[in-house]
Design an enzyme around this catalytic site. Sequence first.
Site, PDB file in Angstrom:
ATOM      1  N   ASP A  67     -16.834  28.349 -31.491  1.00 28.80           N
ATOM      2  CA  ASP A  67     -17.681  27.830 -32.563  1.00 28.80           C
ATOM      3  C   ASP A  67     -18.414  26.548 -32.168  1.00 28.80           C
ATOM      4  OD1 ASP A  67     -15.296  26.376 -32.484  1.00 28.80           O
ATOM      5  OD2 ASP A  67     -14.598  27.085 -34.422  1.00 28.80           O
ATOM      6  N   HIS A 138      -7.739  29.003 -41.237  1.00 27.57           N
ATOM      7  CA  HIS A 138      -8.913  29.523 -40.510  1.00 27.57           C
ATOM      8  C   HIS A 138      -8.632  29.704 -39.017  1.00 27.57           C
ATOM      9  CE1 HIS A 138     -10.834  25.257 -39.708  1.00 27.57           C
ATOM     10  NE2 HIS A 138     -10.072  25.592 -38.705  1.00 27.57           N
ATOM     11  N   GLU A 143     -13.492  30.711 -42.511  1.00 27.56           N
ATOM     12  CA  GLU A 143     -12.783  30.102 -43.629  1.00 27.56           C
ATOM     13  C   GLU A 143     -12.209  31.190 -44.543  1.00 27.56           C
ATOM     14  OE1 GLU A 143     -12.338  27.190 -42.906  1.00 27.56           O
ATOM     15  OE2 GLU A 143     -14.066  25.856 -42.996  1.00 27.56           O
TER      16      GLU A 143
HETATM   17  C1  F6R Z   1     -11.922  24.967 -32.892  1.00 29.51           C
HETATM   18  C2  F6R Z   1     -11.560  25.943 -33.907  1.00 29.51           C
HETATM   19  C3  F6R Z   1     -10.645  25.617 -35.038  1.00 29.51           C
HETATM   20  C4  F6R Z   1      -9.410  24.820 -34.608  1.00 29.51           C
HETATM   21  C5  F6R Z   1      -8.527  24.500 -35.803  1.00 29.51           C
HETATM   22  C6  F6R Z   1      -7.342  23.634 -35.426  1.00 29.51           C
HETATM   23  O1  F6R Z   1     -12.801  25.516 -31.949  1.00 29.51           O
HETATM   24  O2  F6R Z   1     -12.040  27.023 -33.832  1.00 29.51           O
HETATM   25  O3  F6R Z   1     -10.259  26.816 -35.673  1.00 29.51           O
HETATM   26  O4  F6R Z   1      -8.688  25.562 -33.663  1.00 29.51           O
HETATM   27  O5  F6R Z   1      -9.262  23.851 -36.789  1.00 29.51           O
HETATM   28  O6  F6R Z   1      -7.793  22.404 -34.953  1.00 29.51           O
HETATM   29  P1  F6R Z   1      -6.806  21.317 -34.370  1.00 29.51           P
HETATM   30  O7  F6R Z   1      -6.287  21.845 -33.092  1.00 29.51           O
HETATM   31  O8  F6R Z   1      -7.660  20.093 -34.160  1.00 29.51           O
HETATM   32  O9  F6R Z   1      -5.735  21.112 -35.389  1.00 29.51           O
END
Ligand code: F6R
Length: 237
Positions: A67, A138, A143
């Site tokens: 993303d 997500h 979402e």
């Molecule tokens: C990032 C992504 C998100 C994260 C998720 C967890 O490319 O796709 O789905 O993997 O928000 O983020 P962290 O690791 O910062 O808790």
Amino acid sequence: MKIIKVKDSDELAEKAMKIVVNMMLKIEKPVIGLATGSTPEKLYANLVERVQKGDISFKHTTTFNLDEYVGLSPDDPTSYHYYMEKHLFSGIDIKKGNAHVLNGLAEDLEEECERFEQLIEDAGKLHMQILGLGLNGHIGFNEPGTPFDSRTHLVDLDAMTIKANSRFFNSIDEVPKKALTMGIGTIMDAERILFLVQGEKKADILRKVVYGEVTEEVPASILQHHPNVTLITDIDI
Ligand code: F6R
């Protein structure tokens, strides 16, 4: 789902790195889906170390990031382009044209999503997709409520995601409200999923993901239906 319980983020990153390295050594031209966020940072540092020691090479590897925010330029430190350059790409020998990150500045965002899907198709398939988990369940920026068969698309970020990700920005108002993300269908097409979840604050949502109902309200719950998921977590679930 295979579950590997680890004691902390260091062990998580070590185990994840070994799984990625083993896959890379077995496949001639690996195609890997990458995530950003806090969770994979140490994994990327470990991979950089293995490349610099000469144990592995990304010369024949193609990557696709999950993303990117809409409206941030690649040299904006809060963009995922910048994150990837900083944590992985600058330390490895991947060919520039083989590291694909969605362009959140594209004039036609729908066309950009179609272009990205086509690139994945042209690459064959994702041999492995690395995933983190959002507090709202997500994966990528899919979402709650996103159809399970979605492909790469434009999304409005959830209030919970904006709040959670505001830690990377000067203020919550600076967090983009829109993003481009691989769809859940795109992610589910990956041959193998390496699902990394760390931190007690994700315990409740992770239990729902692994043991709860498979529902679009908990996007990651669809992983229960994927034939090859390895979850590495420091959470007792
Ligand atoms: C990032 C992504 C998100 C994260 C998720 C967890 O490319 O796709 O789905 O993997 O928000 O983020 P962290 O690791 O910062 O808790």
